[in-house]
Write an enzyme that holds these catalytic residues in place. Structure first.
Site: not given
Length: 670
Positions: A352, A356-358, A360, A374, A470
């Site tokens: 999807l 920045g964190f992973g 999805v 995620k 963010d």
């Protein structure tokens, strides 16, 4: 007869009974308090979580909640009584001490007609200031010219009329309520995702079903819950029930006061238990030696024979097997295998997005729920235990405009994965300037609602001591009704604060980052306010926050917006499809929102408003325009003055207020 002779003369059966008595006494005395188990959270109705200060009779004890906070589970609903009137609980927001309820009559009566105002007298409840009054006038001799919701079913005769309105203060300017037999004010939470203008198309029953917000007062339970405890009452005083007994505030810390209060209760019991255990061990070893010598082990109960006990540190709140579903302080733990199955082994076709964190992925759980899964980048976290503790915090944040965090994998899993509710209609960025963008498809009233709902979510986060870090249109999701669900809220809490690679987004995304943060390296709530100002400009302009094809002074949308507002050329910024030049109402509200955005984008963070102030201002803009639309009697210049009232935050000499005033004057002079 001495102890040894007593033991030698006893039969094995008697000794076995003796052991049972001592071990039962020890177990009972050491636990002392089963209130921890009694106050386990329960689900009620259609999956609503019930815990302190609420409690369910016949399933929980009365000490698990406040006396008047009984919840009745019936017909897949959760019911709550206030002054002998029954309400359905639609949701409970534990983090900010509020709940959303609706009069049960709206669901079971063909013509729900409340006869009295809601009374919270002598309760620990208050009506939230976020509610709007929906006023019902009964049996009036005449109908006003003001736009109303007619309630024919509540009229006594053909000569008497019943109706309802929002903003009765506007109605009463030209209509006397003395012509009516009674008036009842029904609070309504108008921020529950319904387009404000669409209220006019609803009947009074549908509006009552929207419900209203109540706030409760009481002790903060989060500290107790975070320590693994469960909140409750002891002699009408707040306590934290823990597995080892009750504590004053938290299971982790025992204060001198706790020792004094609870020591008296447990001292004798613990002493008796220790003594019992010592005596039992002496008896056990003497008997074991005697009977082993004489009879072998044939008379020894099987429960005393050696067994293989696994080592480790068991916990009642977690399951050590990574392939077993469990809970971690109320957080659902998914197995990695379960999530592989849900995402077809993390199929790239199910991606999807990539943030920045992973990455999805879209997934579907075995129970049929659609989820967003995620996978967190491995190099972005340090301590797994900290990760789990932070997930506990994020899971307990509940707001209708925040994406629900369903849970995560356990700390034993091969990867750390978060599981969210799936929001199907893409992001605000998609609809403004992305793959879903179509001219005219996102009208200005919808964009204003998006701004208000986003502000509501951020206000809640800030009240919960969470900085989003963010805020951007890619993190504002939309459901099928274009209602907002803010994502990645507080996710930065899971990661170290010294990440320097800004494009990875733990500290923000280019185009949205607070310039003062770059100078002082101090991230505050006002950093979110700056980012929200950029979002407001995107809603006004339909332009992305960063575009390298624009002039070098306008690559950042925030710089472009500030320059155009100061140069009195806002019309060059506004999306042409919104009707800024042709619709006076659109022009007024866009102008007012642009002024708020201008304040958000101030370089000095102290000059920016808070999110709570922004939410209030945005609601005022929408509400005042709604009143103007209803009355059509307010002078345009007066309305502009009301919308653009003097703000408490200082602006530059070339502020938007000066430009707006001159713009309004020139408009009226033509």
């Amino acid at each position: 007869m001495d102890l040894q002779n007593l033991i030698m003369s006893s039969k094995p059966f008697h000794i076995y009974i003796f052991f049972i008595i001592f071990f039962t006494l020890a177990k009972h005395t050491l636990s002392l308090d089963n209130k921890f188990q009694a106050c386990m959270p329960r689900t009620c109705g259609d999956g609503l979580n019930i815990s302190y200060p609420f409690w369910i009779p016949h399933e929980q004890e009365s000490f698990c909640g406040l006396p008047s906070f009984e919840v009745i589970c019936r017909e897949r609903n959760s019911f709550f009584s206030i002054s002998n009137v029954e309400y359905i609980i639609k949701d409970i927001f534990y983090a900010n001490y509020s709940l959303l309820v609706a009069n049960a009559a709206a669901y079971k009566d063909t013509c729900p007609a409340p006869l009295h105002n809601i009374s919270t007298h002598r309760t620990q409840l208050d009506l939230s200031s976020d509610n709007s009054d929906f006023s019902i006038f009964y049996n009036c001799t005449s109908l006003p010219d003001y736009s109303i919701f007619k309630i024919e079913c509540a009229s006594n005769s053909s000569h008497l009329h019943s109706f309802a309105v929002f903003h009765k203060e506007v109605l009463e300017l030209n209509y006397s309520s003395e012509s009516c037999q009674s008036l009842v004010d029904v609070p309504v939470d108008v921020q529950s995702g319904v387009n404000f203008t669409s209220l006019l198309e609803m009947n009074h029953t549908e509006i009552m079903k929207m419900g209203f917000l109540l706030n409760w007062s009481g002790h903060n339970c989060s500290t107790c819950q975070m320590s693994g405890g469960r909140c409750g009452l002891d002699n009408d005083k707040f306590v934290c029930f823990c597995q080892g007994g009750p504590h004053y505030k938290t299971c982790n810390d025992v204060t001198a006061k706790e020792k004094t209060n609870w020591g008296r209760k447990i001292g004798i019991g613990v002493g008796a238990a220790i003594g019992g255990v010592i005596i039992t061990c002496i008896i056990f070893f003497i008997c074991q030696k005697r009977y082993k010598k004489k009879y072998g082990l044939q008379y020894m109960p099987s429960s005393f024979q050696s067994r293989n006990i696994s080592s480790g540190h068991p916990s009642s709140t977690t399951t050590d097997d990574p392939e077993m579903g469990s809970k971690y302080f109320g957080v659902h733990l998914f197995t990695y295998t379960e999530l592989e199955e849900a995402t077809n082994n993390f199929d790239s076709h199910k991606e999807l997005g990539d943030g920045g964190f992973g990455i999805v992925y879209y997934g579907k759980l075995r129970d049929g729920r659609a989820v967003a899964v995620k996978r967190l980048y491995e190099n972005n976290y340090k301590r797994v235990e900290q990760f789990m503790n932070e997930v506990v915090i994020l899971t307990r944040l509940r707001h209708r405009h925040l994406v629900s965090l369903y849970g995560s994998t356990s700390r034993h899993s091969r990867e750390l994965v978060l599981v969210y509710e799936y929001v199907p209609n893409g992001t605000v960025a998609d609809h403004l300037h992305g793959e879903r963008a179509k001219p005219g498809a996102l009208p200005w009233p919808t964009r204003l609602n998006i701004a208000i709902e986003t502000a509501s979510a951020l206000t809640y986060l800030h009240a919960s001591a969470i900085i989003h870090r963010d805020v951007k249109t890619n993190n504002i999701l939309l459901d099928d009704n274009f209602c907002v669900k803010v994502a990645d809220f507080g996710l930065s809490r899971l990661f170290p604060t010294d990440v320097t690679h800004v494009s990875t987004a733990p500290q923000g995304t280019p185009g949205y980052v607070d310039p003062e943060y770059h100078e002082c390296y101090q991230l505050t709530e006002k950093s979110d306010v700056f980012s929200f100002g950029v979002v407001l400009i995107e809603l006004i302009s339909s332009m992305p926050a960063v575009d390298i094809t624009r002039h070098r002074h306008e690559i950042n949308l925030s710089n472009m917006a500030v320059n155009k507002i100061q140069n009195k050329t806002l019309h060059e910024l506004v999306d042409k499809t919104l009707g800024f030049e042709s619709d006076s109402k659109v022009k007024r509200t866009i102008t007012a929102v642009a002024e708020l955005a201008f304040q958000c984008l101030q370089h000095d963070k102290e000059s920016r408003p808070s999110m709570a102030e922004l939410l209030e201002e945005l609601n005022d803009i929408r509400e005042k325009e709604y009143i103007k639309h209803k009355t059509e009697e307010v002078d345009v210049s007066a309305d502009d003055a009301a919308l653009l009232k003097t703000h408490s935050h200082p602006l530059s000499p070339d502020s938007a207020l000066n430009w707006i005033a001159s713009s309004t004057t020139s408009t009226h002079s033509t």
